[in-house]
Write an enzyme that holds these catalytic residues in place. Structure first.
Site, PDB file in Angstrom:
ATOM      1  N   ARG A   1      12.999  10.613  -0.688  1.00 58.48           N
ATOM      2  CA  ARG A   1      13.885   9.494  -1.013  1.00 58.48           C
ATOM      3  C   ARG A   1      14.952   9.922  -2.020  1.00 58.48           C
ATOM      4  O   ARG A   1      14.626  10.490  -3.051  1.00 58.48           O
ATOM      5  CB  ARG A   1      13.051   8.325  -1.545  1.00 58.48           C
TER       6      ARG A   1
ATOM      7  N   CYS B   1      13.454   6.157  -7.682  1.00 59.39           N
ATOM      8  CA  CYS B   1      13.657   5.231  -8.809  1.00 59.39           C
ATOM      9  C   CYS B   1      14.919   5.426  -9.619  1.00 59.39           C
ATOM     10  O   CYS B   1      15.559   4.452  -9.996  1.00 59.39           O
ATOM     11  CB  CYS B   1      12.474   5.315  -9.761  1.00 59.39           C
ATOM     12  N   PHE B   2      15.252   6.658  -9.945  1.00 55.26           N
ATOM     13  CA  PHE B   2      16.298   6.861 -10.941  1.00 55.26           C
ATOM     14  C   PHE B   2      17.598   6.160 -10.574  1.00 55.26           C
ATOM     15  O   PHE B   2      18.124   5.346 -11.326  1.00 55.26           O
ATOM     16  CB  PHE B   2      16.552   8.353 -11.171  1.00 55.26           C
TER      17      PHE B   2
ATOM     18  N   ALA C   1       0.839  -1.207   0.000  1.00 56.71           N
ATOM     19  CA  ALA C   1       0.000   0.000   0.000  1.00 56.71           C
ATOM     20  C   ALA C   1       0.868   1.250   0.000  1.00 56.71           C
ATOM     21  O   ALA C   1       0.685   2.145   0.804  1.00 56.71           O
ATOM     22  CB  ALA C   1      -0.921  -0.014   1.225  1.00 56.71           C
ATOM     23  N   GLY C   2       1.831   1.292  -0.922  1.00 51.08           N
ATOM     24  CA  GLY C   2       2.738   2.433  -0.945  1.00 51.08           C
ATOM     25  C   GLY C   2       2.409   3.435  -2.028  1.00 51.08           C
ATOM     26  O   GLY C   2       1.254   3.603  -2.417  1.00 51.08           O
TER      27      GLY C   2
ATOM     28  N   GLU D   1       4.878   0.445 -13.624  1.00 46.62           N
ATOM     29  CA  GLU D   1       4.213   1.752 -13.498  1.00 46.62           C
ATOM     30  C   GLU D   1       5.134   2.825 -14.049  1.00 46.62           C
ATOM     31  O   GLU D   1       6.349   2.751 -13.925  1.00 46.62           O
ATOM     32  CB  GLU D   1       3.837   2.017 -12.033  1.00 46.62           C
TER      33      GLU D   1
ATOM     34  N   LYS E   1      11.523  16.928  -5.199  1.00 45.95           N
ATOM     35  CA  LYS E   1      10.985  17.875  -6.184  1.00 45.95           C
ATOM     36  C   LYS E   1       9.715  18.480  -5.605  1.00 45.95           C
ATOM     37  O   LYS E   1       9.231  18.031  -4.565  1.00 45.95           O
ATOM     38  CB  LYS E   1      10.695  17.177  -7.514  1.00 45.95           C
TER      39      LYS E   1
ATOM     40  N   VAL F   1       2.950   3.361  -5.139  1.00 47.66           N
ATOM     41  CA  VAL F   1       2.463   2.797  -6.398  1.00 47.66           C
ATOM     42  C   VAL F   1       1.103   2.147  -6.192  1.00 47.66           C
ATOM     43  O   VAL F   1       0.125   2.482  -6.848  1.00 47.66           O
ATOM     44  CB  VAL F   1       3.463   1.755  -6.957  1.00 47.66           C
TER      45      VAL F   1
END
Length: 480
Positions: A342, A272-273, A9-10, A157, A335, A12
């Site tokens: 994160r 992610c990056f 349940a994060g 995603e 951002k 995404v």
């Protein structure tokens, strides 16, 4: 009635399932997680994540065809389609530490699905996973199948935080990868039917499993590469007197290149990056492709260089010492329009300044003091592992204070670092801020949000990434 269960349940799972529930009233959607605290938050007035537009959707669907529960096994057993969006952090130890994805949570989810299932299931990879994960998951499920058929699909995603709901409402593409067997194609069609409620047919792409898994890593690597490309040019702009904004605008006017993701900054962040590029590097190395691995490593190296260059600028401009000086940090999230910290560049910048004994005062409209203290106390990659494996509520970093007001943060400061491009930082009364600061007063704009000329008129010494240097900074060494 199609029943969908999402494990995790994060960032995404929550928004994706909320939108599926909204757009498919005939589908029952349950989001499950072992964290009772997180599920309680999803069931409350104060959702665990901030995402514009998410609140309204959850409140509209919750209790009708959208449910949040800690009873993982019950809803997995009942589901037709199971989305898995658990964490895939970077390994911190062992084989591939610092690069490879840690699939512990993924594997335990797969084993649990095999344990409790009593009917055929479609299992969908939603988390970003390394190529060939599907194959491993497939093996676990089929070796424990008890005669039940499983089809594995990859449905990565492509959400950007801050615009996730918009991205879900009108995606550029929905990617579904599956086996090229009749059963695999049938599973792809079943998932396609869910998305077809609101996504035009031509935007739903189907591929084989590996292509779908790799497309996600490749897309993030290409985006991050653009940021590192413009950041590399920004260093050259400062050295030569060019203006990176003008260069990026001219370059972006080429329709083959396009204008997006060409803003020079203190560096990219987000969950992610870096993780995905490290993963890509590791996969290349494992497949005997060191030249390809080194190519993608450079994207991260330039990002790290950009952060350390920024810290060096701050220190060298202020007479080569920030010891005991108050420095205001405006913005901590990676951002604007998200509370997510994160891998935010602010962590490395703050640590760099603290390492030089600065006193830091931080203001961010969406990030709590607890989160900031936790981030500054953590080791690299720890953030992505469960809370109980992270350092206990850290001994607050003494050199850091967190305020709830930009004017309070900047009062009595020698310098200001702007590290997130929040819109409100464009509208601050900088004359008032200047009057309450120590002189000479410095502004280091890591996001190019302020107008350097206007601030120089007020009296500030201004450093903007990739912009012609203030006369003051010209004689200062760029690298300490």
């Amino acid at each position: 009635m199609v029943k969908i269960c999402c494990i995790g349940a994060g960032y995404v799972g929550g928004p994706t399932m909320a939108v599926i529930a909204l757009k498919c009233p005939s589908v029952e959607v349950v989001v499950v997680d072992i964290s009772a605290v997180r599920i309680a938050a999803w069931n409350s007035e104060q959702l665990p994540i901030y995402e514009p537009g998410l609140d309204e959707i959850v409140k509209q669907c919750r209790g009708k065809n959208l449910f949040f529960s800690t009873d993982v096994e019950k809803y997995v057993r009942e589901a037709d389609i199971i989305f898995v969006s658990v964490n895939t952090p970077t390994k911190t130890r062992g084989l591939g530490a610092g690069k490879a994805a840690d699939l512990t949570y993924w594997e335990s989810a797969a084993r649990m699905i095999a344990d409790v299932s009593q009917s055929d299931k479609i299992v969908v990879e939603k988390s970003t996973v390394p190529v060939k994960t599907a194959e491993a998951i497939e093996k676990i499920l089929t070796h424990n199948s008890k005669g039940i058929n499983y089809q594995i699909l990859s449905n990565p995603e492509f959400l950007a935080e801050g615009t996730a709901i918009q991205d879900l409402f009108s995606p550029d593409r929905v990617l579904i990868g599956g086996r090229e067997t009749p059963e695999g194609q049938k599973a792809i069609q079943a998932l396609k039917n869910v998305y077809a409620h609101w996504v035009p047919e031509e935007r739903i792409l189907t591929t084989n499993l590996w292509s779908a898994e790799l497309s996600k890593l490749a897309a993030n690597a290409f985006l991050a590469q653009r940021i590192s490309s413009v950041n590399a040019i920004s260093a050259l702009c400062e050295a030569t007197g060019a203006n990176v904004a003008e260069v990026a605008y001219a370059v972006g006017k080429d329709s083959r290149i396009g204008p997006k993701f060409l803003n020079a900054s203190v560096g990219f962040g987000g969950s992610c990056f870096q993780k995905d590029i490290l993963n890509l590097v590791y996969i290349c190395e494992c497949n005997g492709l060191p030249e390809v691995a080194n190519y993608w490593k450079q994207v991260i190296k330039i990002n790290d260089y950009q952060k350390s260059r920024f810290v060096n600028r701050v220190v060298s401009s202020m007479f080569n010492t920030v010891s005991g000086k108050k420095i205001a940090v405006l913005g901590f999230a990676f951002k604007k329009d998200t509370g997510d910290t994160r891998e935010t560049p602010a962590i490395d910048v703050c640590k760099g300044l603290i390492g030089d004994k600065a006193k830091i005062s931080i203001y961010d409209p969406q990030v709590t003091e607890d989160q900031i203290q936790r981030d500054l106390a953590m080791n690299k990659f720890d953030w992505d592992h469960p809370i109980h494996l992270q350092p206990m509520s850290p001994t607050a970093v003494k050199e850091v204070s967190v305020t709830w007001d930009a004017y309070e943060a900047t009062k009595g400061a020698h310098g200001i670092c702007i590290l997130t491009e929040w819109d409100e930082f464009k509208k601050l009364d900088y004359a008032k801020i200047y009057n309450n600061m120590q002189k000479p007063a410095f502004i280091f704009d890591g996001r190019n949000v302020v107008d350097p000329e206007k601030l120089r008129e007020i009296g500030f010494i201004v450093y903007s990434i990739g912009k012609p240097l203030d006369p003051w900074l010209k004689d200062m060494p760029a690298v300490a």
